[in-house]
Design an enzyme around this catalytic site. Structure first.
Site, PDB file in Angstrom:
ATOM      1  N   GLY A  53     -56.310  -1.413  -0.931  1.00  9.08           N
ATOM      2  CA  GLY A  53     -55.468  -2.078  -0.347  1.00  9.08           C
ATOM      3  C   GLY A  53     -54.784  -1.473   0.890  1.00  9.08           C
ATOM      4  CB  ALA A  55     -50.632   1.237  -1.669  1.00  7.74           C
ATOM      5  NE  ARG A 341     -40.638 -13.627  -1.215  1.00  8.54           N
ATOM      6  CZ  ARG A 341     -41.901 -12.839  -0.881  1.00  8.54           C
ATOM      7  NH1 ARG A 341     -42.191 -12.145  -1.869  1.00  8.54           N
ATOM      8  NH2 ARG A 341     -42.441 -12.826   0.329  1.00  8.54           N
ATOM      9  NE  ARG A 446     -42.697  -7.935  -2.987  1.00  3.99           N
ATOM     10  CZ  ARG A 446     -43.329  -8.804  -2.078  1.00  3.99           C
ATOM     11  NH1 ARG A 446     -42.827  -8.659  -0.848  1.00  3.99           N
ATOM     12  NH2 ARG A 446     -43.896  -9.769  -2.350  1.00  3.99           N
ATOM     13  CG  LEU A 452     -47.192  -6.680   3.855  1.00  2.00           C
ATOM     14  CD1 LEU A 452     -47.832  -7.225   4.983  1.00  2.00           C
ATOM     15  CD2 LEU A 452     -48.452  -6.465   2.779  1.00  2.00           C
TER      16      LEU A 452
END
Length: 645
Positions: A53, A55, A341, A446, A452
């Site tokens: 991905g 990372a 969130r 987060r 990202l």
């Protein structure tokens, strides 16, 4: 063995790699202090990277560029199919192109506050510093970020901030960034510096001489068990949200790589920190195997509301403005629909619990673009969000240009992961962990568009520096002991043989679905002592039943997806218990971890900084988990109860 839910407290743990001094100088100081590897010697050193991905792909590409021999592994049929491709809304960076007051320090502050003061200051400040370089790197690779009329890169806002710092490529930001990393990776493959192994799943970590020296993988096509050795191992295998069965993660996302490493000695940090994303398409029935995310970027222009009257089942267009409750704007006037969130998710749950939810079962709230379409025009809305609107219509059959979207919170991301120090090295020397697989940067919640940012920061800029400091001493590592390799291979083979030999009458998926329901009901958006103790009674029972009654058809010789799933579910059944133990021991509310017993008069999360301002780093032992505490000290950001009102 210990009783379910019990644990011991061990010695405290400390991050010894983070430099002291002014926070803005610490990363430069660490980079200068880090030992360097001679370019000629780099060609003699091998690094394994598990995961492709953002990372893992960026790390493998950069390490190859530096001259190391890199072996890259993924279970997908192409690195491009890593789950990073599903990220939609954007990537944060403190460029301040808008001139609206953003800065590295403000990004640092927002991220620490957004994480409810449960992240390390040093790591978060470094993340904010590196963010400005990520955008330049991506633009140089040709990532097609949106641009405004004057040609500058465009930005939009995300939850938890009052500035516009999120760079985006419509609703496909993750895909475009992953393609950039993939191009860089393939360049190194062509140069002979990186060897990519697709359709290979890591099933064990090889530890020899106290160091991570390789992995055992299964070729998912032929069934062959393979051993790969290296001088260091990097895990970039993503998060473990699929422990809940229903999540926004791809069906294949799992915890196996980090869980097997945990059982080999890598501490697990804050496993109970799970992010519930407020903007997902509600579940439509029991047939579903995953949920679909609608980007948080939609909350820039969409307004969230429910009817004021309980049980109001009129069509949204028939409910007058005065009978609508724009509850986020009402409760949090300073941030409105762009609260973080965790707060938006709990608020949605609360109004649905009051009986004011919409759609089937009353488990939904409206995300309405009528005002934005009147203000901007449909064409402008389509340019910003068109592919997201199209995706929503394909899934639900409803046109969001004409009727409001229906959304509801769902499991999305995990802030917990393997414990790492400032160098991103775990408690096993030579095992580095990056991206969502580690715990390091997001605290208890987060902020949107930071995943990202962290993945690319770790892969392009942080790990390539810090791993060199470790590999500079590779000459003293010694050979990998054959007995250690044989032991790791045997553990893999024994587990496969055991799964195939049970020959029960329930599928692994059925156990996974039941585990997910236990976790959602008892360790989901709201946790209580009672609910967690129920989970800790049921999970060991379910795990025992699994090992006595799971049905895994076929054999190990060749493609066997039932075998793959069974191994992953077995690991989830162990991880789930540790998550509940961690949630039970933390009798405070913070970020995505909401203990109903710990809330203020307004129903907001109530932290207990006196007793819980630490990272919970869990060690696996045959006699039960051991808790090691890493104290969190704040020099630059004062710990206060969060307010977005």
């Amino acid at each position: 063995m210990s009783l379910p839910g019990t644990y011991r407290v061990g010695e405290p743990i400390r991050d010894t790699k983070a430099p002291e001094g002014p926070i803005e100088d610490r990363w430069d100081k660490r980079r200068f202090q880090a030992k360097l590897v001679n370019p000629v010697n780099k060609r003699k050193l091998t690094v394994i990277v598990v995961g492709t991905g953002l990372a893992g792909g960026s790390a493998a590409a950069t390490l190859g560029e530096l001259g190391y021999k890199v072996k890259s592994f993924c279970y997908q049929d192409s690195p491009r199919r890593a789950h990073s491709i599903a990220a939609q809304g954007g990537i944060n960076a403190a460029k301040n192109y808008r001139g609206d007051g953003d800065s590295i320090y403000r990004l640092f502050y927002d991220t620490v506050k957004g994480g409810d003061y449960r992240a390390r200051e040093s790591n978060v400040y470094r993340l904010a510093q590196v963010s400005v370089n990520i955008i330049d790197q991506a633009v140089a690779q040709g990532v097609p970020f949106a641009r405004e009329y004057g040609g500058l890169l465009d930005t939009r806002s995300f939850g938890g901030t009052q500035v516009s710092r999120t760079f985006y490529a419509r609703g496909q930001t993750g895909q475009q960034l992953l393609l950039g990393a993939y191009q860089a990776l393939e360049r190194q493959v062509a140069a002979g510096n990186v060897e990519v192994h697709t359709r290979h799943e890591m099933l064990e970590l090889i530890v020899s001489g106290g160091r991570a020296r390789g992995i055992v993988v299964r070729d998912m096509v032929t069934g062959e068990i393979e051993t790969h050795l290296a001088d260091a191992v990097v895990l970039a295998s993503g998060g473990y949200g699929n422990v809940f069965f229903l999540s926004t993660n791809a069906k294949g996302c799992n915890t196996t790589a980090i869980w097997r490493a945990h059982k080999k000695g890598a501490y697990f940090g804050n496993p109970c920190y799970t992010q519930i994303h407020p903007t997902c398409i509600p579940q439509s029935g029991d047939h579903q195997s995953k949920l679909t995310l609608m980007s948080e970027s939609l909350r820039n222009d969409g307004r969230v509301w429910v009817p004021k009257r309980k049980g109001d089942d009129r069509a949204p267009g028939d409910i007058p403005e005065g009978e609508r409750d724009y509850y986020l704007e009402r409760i949090y006037p300073a941030f409105g629909n762009l609260v973080p969130r965790d707060i938006a998710s709990r608020a949605a749950k609360n109004v649905c619990d009051e009986g004011r939810g919409v759609g089937p079962g009353g488990l939904g709230v409206y995300l309405d673009f009528a005002d934005a379409i009147r203000r901007m025009g449909r064409d402008a809305v389509e340019k910003k969000y068109g592919n997201l609107f199209e995706m929503y219509e394909r899934i639900t059959g409803e046109n969001p240009y004409e009727v409001p979207m229906r959304i509801y919170p769902a499991v999305h991301y995990t802030m917990g992961g393997l414990w790492v120090d400032y160098d991103l090295q775990s408690t096993i020397p030579g095992l580095f962990v990056i991206g969502e697989a580690n715990f390091s940067d997001h605290g208890a919640n987060r902020l949107g568009a930071s995943a990202l940012m962290q993945g690319l920061a770790d892969g392009y800029f942080v790990l390539p520096t810090t791993i060199g400091d470790y590999l500079a001493g590779a000459g003293s590592f010694g050979p990998v002991e054959e007995g250690d390799v044989a032991e790791a291979r045997k553990a893999v083979q024994d587990k496969i043989d055991k799964l195939l030999s049970v020959n029960g009458d329930r599928t692994a998926d059925s156990y996974h679905r039941e585990l997910g329901r236990i976790m959602w009901d008892y360790c989901g958006m709201e946790r209580t002592e009672e609910s967690l103790r129920k989970a800790l009674e049921r999970i060991p029972e379910l795990r025992e039943e699994f090992w006595n009654n799971v049905k895994v058809p076929g054999d190990a010789e060749g493609l066997n997806q039932a075998l793959e799933r069974a191994g992953r579910v077995a690991d989830f059944l162990e991880l789930a218990e540790l998550m509940c133990i961690d949630a039970l021991h933390r009798t405070e509310s913070c970020g995505g971890h909401f203990r109903a017993e710990s809330q203020d008069a307004d129903g907001e999360a109530l932290r207990d900084d006196e007793n819980f301002a630490y990272v919970a780093a869990w060690e696996w032992t045959p006699d039960g988990p051991v808790l090691h505490k890493e104290e969190l000290n704040y020099e630059y950001v004062k710990m206060t109860q969060r307010s977005y009102k």
